[in-house]
Write a protein that holds these residues in place. Structure first.
Motif, PDB file in Angstrom:
ATOM      1  N   GLN A   1       0.832  -1.207   0.000  1.00  0.00           N
ATOM      2  CA  GLN A   1       0.000   0.000   0.000  1.00  0.00           C
ATOM      3  C   GLN A   1       0.863   1.253   0.000  1.00  0.00           C
ATOM      4  O   GLN A   1       0.503   2.264  -0.615  1.00  0.00           O
ATOM      5  CB  GLN A   1      -0.935  -0.007   1.212  1.00  0.00           C
ATOM      6  CG  GLN A   1      -1.939   1.124   1.237  1.00  0.00           C
ATOM      7  CD  GLN A   1      -2.883   1.093   0.048  1.00  0.00           C
ATOM      8  OE1 GLN A   1      -3.231   0.014  -0.443  1.00  0.00           O
ATOM      9  NE2 GLN A   1      -3.267   2.263  -0.447  1.00  0.00           N
TER      10      GLN A   1
ATOM     11  N   GLU B   1      -5.731   6.286  -1.146  1.00  0.00           N
ATOM     12  CA  GLU B   1      -4.630   5.347  -0.928  1.00  0.00           C
ATOM     13  C   GLU B   1      -3.929   5.628   0.406  1.00  0.00           C
ATOM     14  O   GLU B   1      -3.516   4.698   1.119  1.00  0.00           O
ATOM     15  CB  GLU B   1      -3.635   5.429  -2.075  1.00  0.00           C
ATOM     16  CG  GLU B   1      -4.191   5.058  -3.435  1.00  0.00           C
ATOM     17  CD  GLU B   1      -4.591   3.592  -3.512  1.00  0.00           C
ATOM     18  OE1 GLU B   1      -4.219   2.808  -2.614  1.00  0.00           O
ATOM     19  OE2 GLU B   1      -5.294   3.216  -4.467  1.00  0.00           O
TER      20      GLU B   1
ATOM     21  N   LYS C   1      -6.031   4.133   3.177  1.00  0.00           N
ATOM     22  CA  LYS C   1      -5.845   2.683   3.262  1.00  0.00           C
ATOM     23  C   LYS C   1      -4.538   2.356   3.969  1.00  0.00           C
ATOM     24  O   LYS C   1      -4.456   1.420   4.760  1.00  0.00           O
ATOM     25  CB  LYS C   1      -5.844   2.076   1.861  1.00  0.00           C
ATOM     26  CG  LYS C   1      -7.208   2.054   1.191  1.00  0.00           C
ATOM     27  CD  LYS C   1      -7.118   1.413  -0.194  1.00  0.00           C
ATOM     28  CE  LYS C   1      -8.480   1.401  -0.881  1.00  0.00           C
ATOM     29  NZ  LYS C   1      -8.398   0.796  -2.254  1.00  0.00           N
TER      30      LYS C   1
END
Length: 396
Positions: free
Chosen positions: A113, A151, A154
Protein backbone atom coordinates in the motif's frame (compact mmCIF):
# COMPACT_ATOMS: atom_id res chain seq x y z
CA UNK A 1 -65.73 -59.67 136.18
CA UNK A 2 -66.94 -59.28 132.65
CA UNK A 3 -68.40 -55.86 133.51
CA UNK A 4 -65.06 -54.61 134.78
CA UNK A 5 -63.24 -55.98 131.74
CA UNK A 6 -65.50 -53.99 129.44
CA UNK A 7 -64.83 -50.81 131.38
CA UNK A 8 -61.08 -51.39 131.26
CA UNK A 9 -61.11 -52.13 127.52
CA UNK A 10 -63.24 -49.08 126.82
CA UNK A 11 -60.98 -46.85 128.89
CA UNK A 12 -57.89 -48.21 127.15
CA UNK A 13 -59.45 -47.65 123.74
CA UNK A 14 -60.43 -44.11 124.72
CA UNK A 15 -56.91 -43.34 125.90
CA UNK A 16 -55.43 -44.80 122.71
CA UNK A 17 -57.72 -42.80 120.45
CA UNK A 18 -57.06 -39.63 122.45
CA UNK A 19 -53.33 -40.18 122.07
CA UNK A 20 -53.61 -40.75 118.31
CA UNK A 21 -55.80 -37.71 117.66
CA UNK A 22 -53.72 -35.59 119.98
CA UNK A 23 -50.52 -36.59 118.18
CA UNK A 24 -51.96 -35.71 114.79
CA UNK A 25 -53.27 -32.38 116.11
CA UNK A 26 -49.90 -31.42 117.59
CA UNK A 27 -48.15 -32.53 114.38
CA UNK A 28 -50.42 -30.42 112.17
CA UNK A 29 -49.93 -27.38 114.41
CA UNK A 30 -46.16 -27.78 114.25
CA UNK A 31 -46.33 -28.04 110.45
CA UNK A 32 -48.50 -24.94 110.22
CA UNK A 33 -46.04 -23.05 112.41
CA UNK A 34 -43.07 -24.16 110.33
CA UNK A 35 -44.81 -23.32 107.06
CA UNK A 36 -45.81 -19.91 108.39
CA UNK A 37 -42.24 -19.17 109.45
CA UNK A 38 -40.59 -20.64 106.30
CA UNK A 39 -38.95 -18.15 103.97
CA UNK A 40 -37.42 -19.03 100.58
CA UNK A 41 -33.82 -17.99 100.16
CA UNK A 42 -33.34 -15.08 97.76
CA UNK A 43 -31.85 -15.90 94.33
CA UNK A 44 -28.51 -14.23 93.69
CA UNK A 45 -28.67 -12.06 90.55
CA UNK A 46 -26.87 -9.25 88.76
CA UNK A 47 -28.66 -6.09 87.67
CA UNK A 48 -28.23 -3.05 85.50
CA UNK A 49 -30.00 0.30 85.42
CA UNK A 50 -31.54 1.19 82.07
CA UNK A 51 -31.49 4.59 80.42
CA UNK A 52 -33.08 6.35 77.51
CA UNK A 53 -30.99 6.67 74.34
CA UNK A 54 -31.42 7.94 70.79
CA UNK A 55 -30.33 5.26 68.33
CA UNK A 56 -29.83 5.68 64.63
CA UNK A 57 -31.39 2.93 62.57
CA UNK A 58 -29.09 0.44 60.86
CA UNK A 59 -29.55 -1.58 57.69
CA UNK A 60 -27.68 -4.87 57.38
CA UNK A 61 -26.78 -5.58 53.76
CA UNK A 62 -24.53 -7.85 51.71
CA UNK A 63 -22.04 -6.06 49.51
CA UNK A 64 -19.18 -7.03 47.25
CA UNK A 65 -15.79 -5.50 46.62
CA UNK A 66 -14.97 -3.84 43.31
CA UNK A 67 -11.62 -2.55 42.13
CA UNK A 68 -11.17 0.94 40.73
CA UNK A 69 -10.85 -0.60 37.25
CA UNK A 70 -11.11 -4.21 36.14
CA UNK A 71 -11.07 -5.73 32.69
CA UNK A 72 -10.49 -8.97 30.82
CA UNK A 73 -7.79 -7.93 28.36
CA UNK A 74 -8.69 -8.95 24.78
CA UNK A 75 -7.24 -8.34 21.34
CA UNK A 76 -8.90 -6.14 18.74
CA UNK A 77 -7.45 -8.32 16.00
CA UNK A 78 -7.40 -12.01 15.22
CA UNK A 79 -4.09 -13.80 14.85
CA UNK A 80 -1.54 -16.23 16.18
CA UNK A 81 0.40 -15.27 19.31
CA UNK A 82 4.09 -14.71 18.53
CA UNK A 83 5.27 -13.40 21.95
CA UNK A 84 3.97 -13.19 25.53
CA UNK A 85 5.68 -10.27 27.28
CA UNK A 86 4.24 -10.51 30.81
CA UNK A 87 4.23 -12.93 33.75
CA UNK A 88 1.19 -13.94 35.76
CA UNK A 89 0.69 -11.64 38.78
CA UNK A 90 3.00 -8.97 37.41
CA UNK A 91 2.39 -5.23 37.83
CA UNK A 92 2.17 -3.54 34.44
CA UNK A 93 1.95 0.11 33.44
CA UNK A 94 -0.51 1.68 31.06
CA UNK A 95 0.66 1.12 27.47
CA UNK A 96 2.94 -1.84 28.23
CA UNK A 97 2.79 -4.47 25.47
CA UNK A 98 1.39 -7.73 26.87
CA UNK A 99 1.42 -9.94 23.76
CA UNK A 100 2.40 -9.66 20.12
CA UNK A 101 0.53 -11.34 17.29
CA UNK A 102 2.06 -12.52 14.05
CA UNK A 103 1.87 -9.41 11.80
CA UNK A 104 3.93 -10.59 8.81
CA UNK A 105 1.00 -10.50 6.35
CA UNK A 106 -0.10 -7.06 7.51
CA UNK A 107 3.42 -5.70 7.15
CA UNK A 108 3.54 -7.04 3.59
CA UNK A 109 0.21 -5.36 2.87
CA UNK A 110 1.60 -2.17 4.39
CA UNK A 111 4.58 -2.18 2.02
CA UNK A 112 2.34 -2.82 -0.98
CA UNK A 113 0.00 0.00 0.00
CA UNK A 114 2.92 2.30 0.68
CA UNK A 115 4.03 1.81 -2.93
CA UNK A 116 0.56 2.70 -4.17
CA UNK A 117 0.60 5.87 -2.09
CA UNK A 118 3.97 6.89 -3.46
CA UNK A 119 2.74 6.27 -7.01
CA UNK A 120 -0.41 8.32 -6.39
CA UNK A 121 1.69 11.13 -4.91
CA UNK A 122 4.02 11.16 -7.94
CA UNK A 123 1.11 11.22 -10.41
CA UNK A 124 -0.57 14.02 -8.51
CA UNK A 125 2.63 16.08 -8.36
CA UNK A 126 3.28 15.65 -12.14
CA UNK A 127 -0.25 16.61 -13.14
CA UNK A 128 -0.22 19.70 -10.95
CA UNK A 129 2.81 20.93 -12.94
CA UNK A 130 1.04 20.17 -16.21
CA UNK A 131 -2.02 22.04 -14.97
CA UNK A 132 0.04 25.22 -14.75
CA UNK A 133 0.75 24.91 -18.50
CA UNK A 134 -2.87 24.03 -19.17
CA UNK A 135 -1.79 20.63 -20.47
CA UNK A 136 -4.35 18.77 -18.28
CA UNK A 137 -7.72 19.70 -16.97
CA UNK A 138 -8.56 20.64 -13.39
CA UNK A 139 -10.90 17.68 -13.25
CA UNK A 140 -8.05 15.22 -13.89
CA UNK A 141 -5.98 16.77 -11.11
CA UNK A 142 -8.91 16.60 -8.68
CA UNK A 143 -9.40 12.90 -9.45
CA UNK A 144 -5.72 12.17 -8.82
CA UNK A 145 -5.88 14.12 -5.53
CA UNK A 146 -8.87 12.06 -4.43
CA UNK A 147 -7.08 8.86 -5.39
CA UNK A 148 -4.00 9.91 -3.39
CA UNK A 149 -6.13 10.62 -0.32
CA UNK A 150 -7.91 7.26 -0.62
CA UNK A 151 -4.63 5.35 -0.93
CA UNK A 152 -3.21 7.26 2.04
CA UNK A 153 -6.29 6.37 4.13
CA UNK A 154 -5.84 2.68 3.26
CA UNK A 155 -2.20 2.92 4.32
CA UNK A 156 -3.20 4.47 7.65
CA UNK A 157 -5.79 1.72 8.18
CA UNK A 158 -3.22 -1.02 7.60
CA UNK A 159 -0.75 0.80 9.88
CA UNK A 160 -3.38 0.84 12.63
CA UNK A 161 -3.99 -2.89 12.15
CA UNK A 162 -0.27 -3.54 12.49
CA UNK A 163 -0.24 -1.54 15.72
CA UNK A 164 -3.28 -3.47 17.02
CA UNK A 165 -1.30 -6.69 16.65
CA UNK A 166 0.40 -5.53 19.85
CA UNK A 167 -2.05 -5.96 22.78
CA UNK A 168 -1.31 -3.26 25.37
CA UNK A 169 -2.42 -2.67 28.96
CA UNK A 170 -5.27 -0.11 28.96
CA UNK A 171 -4.33 1.07 32.48
CA UNK A 172 -1.79 0.34 35.21
CA UNK A 173 -2.46 -2.55 37.57
CA UNK A 174 -1.77 -6.17 38.40
CA UNK A 175 -2.44 -8.89 35.86
CA UNK A 176 -3.84 -12.24 36.90
CA UNK A 177 -3.04 -15.67 35.54
CA UNK A 178 -2.51 -15.66 31.78
CA UNK A 179 -4.97 -17.72 29.78
CA UNK A 180 -3.07 -18.01 26.50
CA UNK A 181 0.27 -19.35 25.29
CA UNK A 182 2.61 -18.70 22.39
CA UNK A 183 1.17 -20.28 19.24
CA UNK A 184 -2.48 -19.91 20.27
CA UNK A 185 -4.80 -18.42 17.65
CA UNK A 186 -7.02 -15.78 19.26
CA UNK A 187 -9.78 -13.41 18.16
CA UNK A 188 -11.59 -10.47 19.67
CA UNK A 189 -13.60 -12.71 22.05
CA UNK A 190 -10.58 -14.51 23.55
CA UNK A 191 -9.75 -13.46 27.13
CA UNK A 192 -5.99 -13.07 27.50
CA UNK A 193 -5.62 -12.08 31.16
CA UNK A 194 -7.50 -10.24 33.91
CA UNK A 195 -6.18 -6.77 34.76
CA UNK A 196 -7.08 -5.11 38.08
CA UNK A 197 -6.39 -1.58 39.27
CA UNK A 198 -6.85 -1.75 43.05
CA UNK A 199 -5.53 1.72 43.81
CA UNK A 200 -9.08 2.50 44.91
CA UNK A 201 -11.74 0.01 46.05
CA UNK A 202 -15.52 0.20 46.21
CA UNK A 203 -18.29 -1.64 48.02
CA UNK A 204 -21.39 -2.15 45.87
CA UNK A 205 -24.64 -3.15 47.57
CA UNK A 206 -28.38 -2.74 47.22
CA UNK A 207 -31.24 -1.76 49.53
CA UNK A 208 -35.00 -1.92 49.25
CA UNK A 209 -36.56 1.12 47.62
CA UNK A 210 -38.51 1.60 50.90
CA UNK A 211 -35.30 2.89 52.53
CA UNK A 212 -34.37 5.37 49.81
CA UNK A 213 -35.38 8.35 51.97
CA UNK A 214 -33.00 7.11 54.71
CA UNK A 215 -29.78 7.12 52.67
CA UNK A 216 -27.76 9.87 51.10
CA UNK A 217 -24.33 10.49 49.61
CA UNK A 218 -21.69 10.90 52.32
CA UNK A 219 -23.13 8.41 54.82
CA UNK A 220 -20.80 5.94 56.49
CA UNK A 221 -20.83 2.22 55.71
CA UNK A 222 -19.16 -0.27 58.06
CA UNK A 223 -18.24 -3.66 56.62
CA UNK A 224 -16.26 -6.76 57.52
CA UNK A 225 -15.41 -10.16 56.10
CA UNK A 226 -14.48 -13.57 57.46
CA UNK A 227 -11.53 -13.49 55.08
CA UNK A 228 -10.15 -10.47 56.97
CA UNK A 229 -10.70 -12.01 60.43
CA UNK A 230 -13.83 -9.89 60.89
CA UNK A 231 -11.80 -6.67 61.08
CA UNK A 232 -14.06 -3.66 60.61
CA UNK A 233 -13.52 -1.25 57.73
CA UNK A 234 -15.32 1.89 56.60
CA UNK A 235 -16.52 3.30 53.32
CA UNK A 236 -18.40 6.44 52.29
CA UNK A 237 -21.41 6.36 49.96
CA UNK A 238 -20.53 8.16 46.74
CA UNK A 239 -23.28 7.16 44.31
CA UNK A 240 -26.94 6.12 44.39
CA UNK A 241 -28.59 4.56 41.34
CA UNK A 242 -31.25 7.00 40.06
CA UNK A 243 -33.75 4.22 39.32
CA UNK A 244 -35.16 1.15 41.07
CA UNK A 245 -34.87 -2.33 39.58
CA UNK A 246 -38.34 -3.17 38.21
CA UNK A 247 -37.99 -6.85 39.18
CA UNK A 248 -36.46 -6.72 42.68
CA UNK A 249 -37.45 -3.13 43.58
CA UNK A 250 -33.95 -2.65 44.96
CA UNK A 251 -31.71 0.37 44.49
CA UNK A 252 -27.98 -0.02 43.87
CA UNK A 253 -25.47 2.04 45.87
CA UNK A 254 -21.70 2.41 45.75
CA UNK A 255 -19.37 3.37 48.60
CA UNK A 256 -15.67 4.14 48.30
CA UNK A 257 -13.35 2.69 50.95
CA UNK A 258 -11.62 5.16 53.25
CA UNK A 259 -8.61 2.89 53.86
CA UNK A 260 -6.67 0.05 52.29
CA UNK A 261 -8.70 -3.16 52.44
CA UNK A 262 -6.98 -6.59 52.18
CA UNK A 263 -9.80 -8.02 50.07
CA UNK A 264 -9.96 -8.96 46.42
CA UNK A 265 -12.43 -7.72 43.85
CA UNK A 266 -15.63 -9.77 43.80
CA UNK A 267 -15.45 -10.89 47.47
CA UNK A 268 -18.60 -10.58 49.58
CA UNK A 269 -18.73 -8.54 52.78
CA UNK A 270 -21.24 -8.08 55.59
CA UNK A 271 -22.07 -4.39 55.74
CA UNK A 272 -24.01 -2.15 58.10
CA UNK A 273 -25.40 1.17 56.90
CA UNK A 274 -26.23 3.83 59.50
CA UNK A 275 -29.27 5.69 58.18
CA UNK A 276 -30.47 9.20 58.94
CA UNK A 277 -33.50 7.86 60.86
CA UNK A 278 -33.43 7.60 64.67
CA UNK A 279 -35.49 6.10 67.49
CA UNK A 280 -35.78 7.02 71.16
CA UNK A 281 -35.46 3.74 73.06
CA UNK A 282 -34.73 2.32 76.49
CA UNK A 283 -31.35 0.63 76.20
CA UNK A 284 -31.36 -2.81 77.87
CA UNK A 285 -28.72 -5.59 77.78
CA UNK A 286 -29.98 -8.32 75.47
CA UNK A 287 -29.38 -10.95 78.20
CA UNK A 288 -32.04 -9.27 80.32
CA UNK A 289 -34.78 -10.20 77.84
CA UNK A 290 -36.68 -13.49 78.25
CA UNK A 291 -38.14 -14.50 74.89
CA UNK A 292 -41.32 -16.59 75.09
CA UNK A 293 -44.22 -17.46 72.80
CA UNK A 294 -46.56 -15.44 75.01
CA UNK A 295 -44.39 -12.31 74.80
CA UNK A 296 -40.99 -10.86 75.67
CA UNK A 297 -40.47 -10.11 79.37
CA UNK A 298 -37.95 -8.70 81.82
CA UNK A 299 -37.65 -8.86 85.60
CA UNK A 300 -37.52 -5.44 87.27
CA UNK A 301 -36.52 -4.73 90.87
CA UNK A 302 -39.23 -3.33 93.13
CA UNK A 303 -36.97 -0.79 94.84
CA UNK A 304 -39.57 -0.07 97.53
CA UNK A 305 -38.94 -3.56 98.99
CA UNK A 306 -35.21 -3.02 99.50
CA UNK A 307 -33.78 -4.51 102.66
CA UNK A 308 -30.37 -5.61 103.87
CA UNK A 309 -30.02 -9.38 103.62
CA UNK A 310 -29.34 -11.02 106.98
CA UNK A 311 -27.93 -14.12 105.32
CA UNK A 312 -26.25 -12.72 102.26
CA UNK A 313 -23.54 -15.33 102.27
CA UNK A 314 -25.83 -18.32 102.58
CA UNK A 315 -28.24 -16.91 100.03
CA UNK A 316 -25.61 -16.27 97.45
CA UNK A 317 -24.10 -19.70 97.97
CA UNK A 318 -27.36 -21.31 96.82
CA UNK A 319 -26.81 -19.75 93.41
CA UNK A 320 -23.09 -19.83 92.72
CA UNK A 321 -20.07 -20.61 94.86
CA UNK A 322 -18.18 -17.72 93.29
CA UNK A 323 -20.70 -15.24 94.68
CA UNK A 324 -20.29 -16.85 98.11
CA UNK A 325 -16.54 -16.37 97.99
CA UNK A 326 -16.94 -12.73 97.00
CA UNK A 327 -19.50 -12.07 99.73
CA UNK A 328 -17.20 -13.52 102.39
CA UNK A 329 -14.42 -11.18 101.30
CA UNK A 330 -16.58 -8.06 100.98
CA UNK A 331 -17.74 -5.88 103.80
CA UNK A 332 -20.42 -4.27 101.64
CA UNK A 333 -23.86 -5.68 102.53
CA UNK A 334 -26.07 -7.31 99.92
CA UNK A 335 -29.66 -6.16 99.45
CA UNK A 336 -32.79 -8.16 98.84
CA UNK A 337 -35.64 -7.03 96.62
CA UNK A 338 -38.84 -8.38 95.23
CA UNK A 339 -38.97 -8.59 91.44
CA UNK A 340 -41.81 -7.77 89.08
CA UNK A 341 -42.10 -9.47 85.70
CA UNK A 342 -43.04 -7.07 82.89
CA UNK A 343 -43.95 -7.59 79.25
CA UNK A 344 -41.97 -5.34 76.91
CA UNK A 345 -42.01 -4.37 73.23
CA UNK A 346 -38.70 -5.05 71.53
CA UNK A 347 -37.21 -2.60 69.02
CA UNK A 348 -33.82 -2.37 67.26
CA UNK A 349 -30.67 -4.14 68.42
CA UNK A 350 -27.17 -2.71 68.61
CA UNK A 351 -23.92 -4.08 70.01
CA UNK A 352 -25.35 -6.51 72.58
CA UNK A 353 -28.15 -4.15 73.64
CA UNK A 354 -31.83 -4.14 72.80
CA UNK A 355 -33.98 -1.05 72.39
CA UNK A 356 -37.22 -1.43 74.38
CA UNK A 357 -40.01 0.70 72.92
CA UNK A 358 -42.52 0.17 75.76
CA UNK A 359 -42.79 -1.57 79.13
CA UNK A 360 -39.82 0.12 80.83
CA UNK A 361 -38.83 3.63 81.81
CA UNK A 362 -35.51 5.30 82.41
CA UNK A 363 -34.10 4.43 85.83
CA UNK A 364 -35.67 0.96 86.07
CA UNK A 365 -33.28 -1.73 87.27
CA UNK A 366 -33.48 -4.99 85.32
CA UNK A 367 -32.16 -8.44 86.23
CA UNK A 368 -29.42 -9.65 83.91
CA UNK A 369 -28.80 -13.20 85.20
CA UNK A 370 -30.58 -16.28 86.63
CA UNK A 371 -33.97 -15.22 85.25
CA UNK A 372 -34.90 -18.90 84.77
CA UNK A 373 -34.98 -19.30 88.57
CA UNK A 374 -37.24 -16.32 89.19
CA UNK A 375 -40.97 -15.83 89.38
CA UNK A 376 -43.16 -12.76 89.66
CA UNK A 377 -42.95 -11.42 93.24
CA UNK A 378 -39.95 -13.57 94.14
CA UNK A 379 -36.99 -12.45 96.22
CA UNK A 380 -33.58 -11.72 94.75
CA UNK A 381 -30.22 -10.95 96.28
CA UNK A 382 -28.42 -8.29 94.25
CA UNK A 383 -24.74 -9.10 93.88
CA UNK A 384 -22.98 -6.80 91.41
CA UNK A 385 -19.50 -7.32 92.82
CA UNK A 386 -18.87 -9.52 89.77
CA UNK A 387 -20.98 -7.62 87.24
CA UNK A 388 -22.21 -9.14 84.03
CA UNK A 389 -19.79 -8.65 81.16
CA UNK A 390 -21.71 -7.31 78.15
CA UNK A 391 -20.85 -5.69 74.86
CA UNK A 392 -19.85 -2.07 74.75
CA UNK A 393 -22.74 0.35 74.97
CA UNK A 394 -23.72 1.23 71.37
CA UNK A 395 -22.72 4.62 70.10
CA UNK A 396 -25.44 7.10 69.27
Amino acid sequence: MSKYKGVIVGSALFILLSFVFGFHYVKSEIIKEKVASFKLLAISVTTESVKEDVWNEHLNVIGNIHANQSVDVKSQMSGQIKEVLFKSGQFVKKGDVLIKLDDALLKASYKSQLAKVELARTELKRNRKLLKNHSVSQNSVDKLAAQFNAESAKLEYISTQVEYMKVKAPFSGHVGIRKVDVGDFINSSTAIVDLEDSSQQYVDFSISELYLHSVQVGQDLQFKSDAANDAEYHATITAIEPSSDRNTHNIELRAVTTESVPLESGMYVDATLTTSDSNTVISVPSVAISYTLSGDTVFVLDTSTKQVSANSVSASSTSTSSYSQDSEKSETPFYEYKVVQRTVEIGPKQGGYVGVLSGLKEGDVVVTSNQHQLKNGGLVLVNNQRPLVTHTQPSK
